[in-house]
Design a protein around this motif. Structure first.
Motif, short mmCIF file in Angstrom:
data_model
loop_
_atom_site.label_atom_id
_atom_site.label_comp_id
_atom_site.label_asym_id
_atom_site.label_seq_id
_atom_site.Cartn_x
_atom_site.Cartn_y
_atom_site.Cartn_z
N TRP A 195 -6.63 5.11 -1.45
CA TRP A 195 -6.76 3.66 -1.61
C TRP A 195 -7.41 3.29 -2.95
CZ3 TRP A 195 -3.78 0.67 0.90
CH2 TRP A 195 -4.06 -0.69 1.08
N ARG A 214 -2.46 1.50 -6.80
CA ARG A 214 -2.17 1.37 -5.36
C ARG A 214 -0.78 0.80 -5.11
NH1 ARG A 214 -6.34 -2.35 -2.40
NH2 ARG A 214 -7.77 -0.68 -3.08
N LEU A 239 2.32 2.42 -2.84
CA LEU A 239 2.93 1.70 -1.72
C LEU A 239 4.42 1.47 -1.99
CD1 LEU A 239 0.12 -0.95 -0.98
CD2 LEU A 239 0.59 1.18 0.27
N PHE A 260 6.33 4.68 -1.18
CA PHE A 260 6.53 4.76 0.29
C PHE A 260 7.65 3.82 0.72
CE2 PHE A 260 5.56 2.97 4.53
CZ PHE A 260 5.74 4.12 5.28
N ASP A 261 7.61 2.60 0.21
CA ASP A 261 8.63 1.61 0.55
C ASP A 261 10.03 2.08 0.17
OD1 ASP A 261 9.15 -1.05 1.61
OD2 ASP A 261 9.67 -1.63 -0.44
N ALA A 309 14.28 7.00 7.96
CA ALA A 309 14.04 6.13 9.11
C ALA A 309 12.66 6.40 9.68
CB ALA A 309 15.10 6.36 10.18
N GLU A 310 12.22 7.66 9.69
CA GLU A 310 10.85 7.99 10.12
C GLU A 310 10.03 8.34 8.90
OE1 GLU A 310 10.15 10.90 13.28
OE2 GLU A 310 8.14 11.25 12.47
N LYS A 311 9.09 7.46 8.58
CA LYS A 311 8.16 7.74 7.49
C LYS A 311 6.85 7.10 7.87
CE LYS A 311 9.89 3.79 4.78
NZ LYS A 311 10.40 3.31 3.48
N SER A 312 5.74 7.77 7.55
CA SER A 312 4.44 7.30 7.99
C SER A 312 3.50 7.36 6.80
CB SER A 312 3.94 8.18 9.13
OG SER A 312 2.91 7.55 9.85
N LEU A 313 2.96 6.19 6.44
CA LEU A 313 2.01 6.09 5.34
C LEU A 313 0.61 6.31 5.88
CD1 LEU A 313 1.11 5.05 2.45
CD2 LEU A 313 1.10 2.76 3.47
N HIS A 314 -0.11 7.26 5.30
CA HIS A 314 -1.52 7.46 5.64
C HIS A 314 -2.35 7.16 4.40
CE1 HIS A 314 -1.00 10.33 9.34
NE2 HIS A 314 -0.24 9.25 9.41
N ALA A 315 -3.10 6.07 4.44
CA ALA A 315 -3.94 5.69 3.29
C ALA A 315 -5.40 5.78 3.68
CB ALA A 315 -3.59 4.28 2.84
N ASN A 316 -6.20 6.36 2.78
CA ASN A 316 -7.62 6.53 3.04
C ASN A 316 -8.42 6.15 1.80
OD1 ASN A 316 -7.71 8.15 5.74
ND2 ASN A 316 -6.12 9.15 4.53
N PRO A 317 -9.66 5.69 2.00
CA PRO A 317 -10.49 5.36 0.84
C PRO A 317 -10.74 6.61 0.01
CG PRO A 317 -11.50 4.57 2.88
CD PRO A 317 -10.37 5.47 3.27
#
Lengths: 249, 249
Positions: free
Chosen positions: A198, A205, A209, A212-213, A218-226
């Motif tokens: 993040w 940032r 994003l 990712f967009d 069809a299956e995608k997972s964004l993992h955002a962390n500080p």
């Protein structure tokens, strides 16, 4: 074809139940990790290291050990050109110096990095496909499902690789921006776990994003962390292991 | 204090090793799930249901069963005012009608929802704290660590609750926007797993990302997946279970 099609093994060691084999494939130095005494076909994860790192950088080694020990996978990593045990590439050095001059003169860094990564990818995509070809011929690896793991430079090079390589069934990517990779990202259709830091000081940032967009999956997972670029929290490694276990296991 | 401090139990059943006790606390109808035969103190998760839902909505029930069966936790849920077994609230009906008229006249929906949720939260925050007080007096629950789970309306009401309640050690939130909750979110310091649906038709993407950004927590993890507001993928439930197990277990 410009690659030797068979591996030359240089050394073999074993630590904590994980067998490590150093090899070369033509001019490409690589390392293969498998469970001690492994026999038969298993999932294979190809890992792409970060910029300035190499095939046995501490993060690569730690993840490889966990993928092998906890999932029974094979893991392979090779040095990117001009990294690790590979010679300098004059063209890269020249471009890096040129880019430094352009940034000093006020140019934006991100498009230059994108251009550079695209150039390197034109070499690494066929190299990595040749590595898959060779490693999957080994009896303790075989032609099982393939995963790809790579962040930062490993994302910049990984996106065009995953887009081009139908053997890859799932990928962990991240710490990369859309400028470098949006077009290839749109051609990716396999499940992706995508990491954003993040407070990334290198990849804006919005760029992360946007990448990712752009992924076509069809299956995608964004993992955002500080945290900064290099500060992916430890619990994300647990998550990656489960992600690969779900899609390759 | 406007709440009765002790629970009246209405019924008790057991399914698949999970004991379900319906209760009231004064005018608040609730349900408590614990492992069959549980004795002694254990972690407790309070779940806030979504708008138009109730304490035993299918999603709440499914998650509660997994939290109890896989983690040995206690789980409690109560009906939000004007939901489930609770009477209509004239003031809410009046405001809802007014808001419909304002939207028909061209007003933006999101600020109206935010205003409405803030009003409901002024009632639910003290109610939920009283529920914790009462449930933690039970010998099969006790004063262990507390988690909060709530998305959508459960996030709008959950953010001010988690900000106000020091017993909460970890929270799963999401499908909510910064307009409703940014100020309270900044006061949250416990670990948060935060869910965004990338194609949410009710909460604009930028609003969801801004609420994640506003959280004051040093450990917070954004999980974003493709799909509409109601389409959180099943693997996120696995992730929540591990998140709560890590922080409460």
């Amino acid at each position: 074809m410009r690659f030797s099609s068979s591996l030359s093994f240089l050394s073999e060691t074993s630590v904590d139940g994980v067998r490590e084999q150093l090899f070369t494939l033509g001019e490409i130095p690589g390392v293969l990790w498998t469970p001690d005494g492994a026999v038969g076909t298993r999932p294979l994860v190809l890992m792409g290291h970060g910029g300035g790192q190499h095939k046995k950088a501490p993060g690569i080694l730690a993840r490889a050990h966990r993928f092998v020990a906890e999932c029974g996978f094979a893991v392979v990593a090779v040095d990117v050109p001009a990294h690790g045990d590979r010679p300098k590439v004059e063209e890269y050095d020249r471009l890096a110096a040129e880019n430094q001059a352009r940034v000093a003169a006020g140019a934006e860094l991100a498009p230059l990095i994108a251009e550079f990564q695209a150039m390197v990818a034109r070499q690494t995509v066929p190299e990595w496909r040749a590595v898959l070809d060779a490693v999957q011929q080994l009896p303790h690896v075989g032609a099982g499902p393939v995963g790809y793991w790579g962040v930062s430079l490993g994302c910049g090079l990984g996106v065009p690789f995953v887009a081009a390589e139908p053997r890859v069934r799932a990928a962990v990517l991240g710490l990369g921006g859309a400028l470098a990779s949006a077009e290839a990202a749109a051609r990716i259709t396999v499940p992706v776990e995508f990491l954003v830091q993040w407070d990334d000081e290198r990849v804006p940032r919005a760029e992360g994003l946007a990448l990712f967009d752009a992924l076509g999956s069809a299956e995608k997972s964004l993992h955002a962390n500080p945290g900064l670029h290099g500060e992916i929290p430890a619990y994300e490694l647990d998550s990656m292991i489960r992600f690969f276990a779900r899609h390759l296991g």
